[in-house]
Design an enzyme around this catalytic site. Structure first.
Site, PDB file in Angstrom:
ATOM      1  N   THR A   1       3.361  -1.144   8.816  1.00  0.00           N
ATOM      2  CA  THR A   1       3.735  -2.201   9.756  1.00  0.00           C
ATOM      3  C   THR A   1       3.985  -3.519   9.283  1.00  0.00           C
ATOM      4  OG1 THR A   1       1.646  -2.718  10.403  1.00  0.00           O
ATOM      5  CG2 THR A   1       2.868  -0.611  11.565  1.00  0.00           C
TER       6      THR A   1
ATOM      7  N   HIS B   1       7.512 -30.353  11.273  1.00  0.00           N
ATOM      8  CA  HIS B   1       6.883 -29.113  10.994  1.00  0.00           C
ATOM      9  C   HIS B   1       5.690 -29.293  10.141  1.00  0.00           C
ATOM     10  CE1 HIS B   1      10.268 -27.621  13.327  1.00  0.00           C
ATOM     11  NE2 HIS B   1      11.122 -27.940  12.554  1.00  0.00           N
TER      12      HIS B   1
ATOM     13  N   ASP C   1       0.979  -1.119   0.050  1.00  0.00           N
ATOM     14  CA  ASP C   1       0.024  -0.006   0.023  1.00  0.00           C
ATOM     15  C   ASP C   1       1.040   1.300   0.047  1.00  0.00           C
ATOM     16  OD1 ASP C   1       0.825   0.235   2.675  1.00  0.00           O
ATOM     17  OD2 ASP C   1      -1.079   0.420   3.356  1.00  0.00           O
TER      18      ASP C   1
ATOM     19  N   CYS D   1       3.388  -3.101   4.000  1.00  0.00           N
ATOM     20  CA  CYS D   1       2.925  -1.905   4.413  1.00  0.00           C
ATOM     21  C   CYS D   1       3.397  -0.947   5.536  1.00  0.00           C
ATOM     22  CB  CYS D   1       1.258  -2.402   4.922  1.00  0.00           C
ATOM     23  SG  CYS D   1       1.241  -3.371   6.462  1.00  0.00           S
TER      24      CYS D   1
ATOM     25  N   HIS E   1      10.499 -23.340   9.433  1.00  0.00           N
ATOM     26  CA  HIS E   1       9.420 -24.180  10.264  1.00  0.00           C
ATOM     27  C   HIS E   1       8.036 -24.123   9.964  1.00  0.00           C
ATOM     28  CE1 HIS E   1      12.430 -24.679  13.948  1.00  0.00           C
ATOM     29  NE2 HIS E   1      13.050 -25.256  12.802  1.00  0.00           N
TER      30      HIS E   1
HETATM   31  C1  RB5 Z   1      -1.535   2.725   6.480  1.00  0.00           C
HETATM   32  O1  RB5 Z   1      -1.517   4.183   7.145  1.00  0.00           O
HETATM   33  C2  RB5 Z   1      -1.045   1.823   7.560  1.00  0.00           C
HETATM   34  O2  RB5 Z   1      -2.383   1.771   8.498  1.00  0.00           O
HETATM   35  C3  RB5 Z   1      -0.924   0.418   6.634  1.00  0.00           C
HETATM   36  O3  RB5 Z   1       0.074   0.437   5.716  1.00  0.00           O
HETATM   37  C4  RB5 Z   1      -0.525  -0.737   7.603  1.00  0.00           C
HETATM   38  O4  RB5 Z   1       0.476  -0.494   8.602  1.00  0.00           O
HETATM   39  C5  RB5 Z   1      -1.509  -1.409   8.389  1.00  0.00           C
HETATM   40  O5  RB5 Z   1      -1.565  -2.402   8.804  1.00  0.00           O
END
Ligand code: RB5
Length: 149
Positions: free
Chosen positions: A71, A137, A11, A69, A102
């Site tokens: 995180t 596994h 994203d 993304c 694993h």
């Molecule tokens: C976008 O702002 C953010 O929420 C997305 O990139 C991601 O981190 C969601 O898990």
């Protein structure tokens, strides 16, 4: 390395890493399918998670996915909703190695707001080069579906 094709998506929170990783993989001669986003505009990560998930679900070990993304969390949650997908958020090399060895993870998820690009490229290397160890596994990951998830 068993993997010959990578399906990659991001994203707006992971767009820059996607572009860099895509280039490195293509330079190495790997087939790369980019499912978007194609510019850094605000968008909904589940759309891209599902595109990658569909591509890897049911495919063999020659096809692996990468999702980025902010995180890595939302991408992994969304991708794991599709049966046959084992998406793992990783932020160090040990996690990337274990995710393959694993857990037979077939999608690597990373957070562009969490790790640097150098680390991300290292995790991609480790993820693509590590094979699933099978044996006990395999029994364990087979239990995922039995739990109704
Ligand atoms: C976008 O702002 C953010 O929420 C997305 O990139 C991601 O981190 C969601 O898990």
């Amino acid at each position: 390395m068993t993997c010959s094709k990578v399906v990659i998506g991001a994203d707006h929170g992971g767009f820059e890493f996607k572009e860099a990783i895509k280039q490195v993989l293509a330079d190495r001669g790997l087939e790369v399918e980019d499912v978007g986003v194609y510019e850094s505009v605000s968008c909904d990560y589940p759309v891209f998670a599902d595109k990658v998930a569909r591509a890897v679900a049911g495919a063999g070990p020659e096809v692996l996915g990468i999702l980025i993304c902010g995180t890595g969390l939302g991408m992994s949650m969304a991708a794991n909703r599709r049966k046959g997908v084992r998406a793992a958020v990783c932020f160090n090399e040990y996690m990337a190695r274990m995710a393959r060895a694993h857990n037979d993870a077939n999608v690597l998820c990373m957070g562009q707001r969490v790790i640097g690009l150098g680390t991300a490229l290292s995790l991609v290397d480790v993820f693509l080069e590590t094979n699933f160890e099978g044996d006990r596994h395999l029994r364990r990951i087979s239990m995922f579906d039995e739990s109704g998830g």
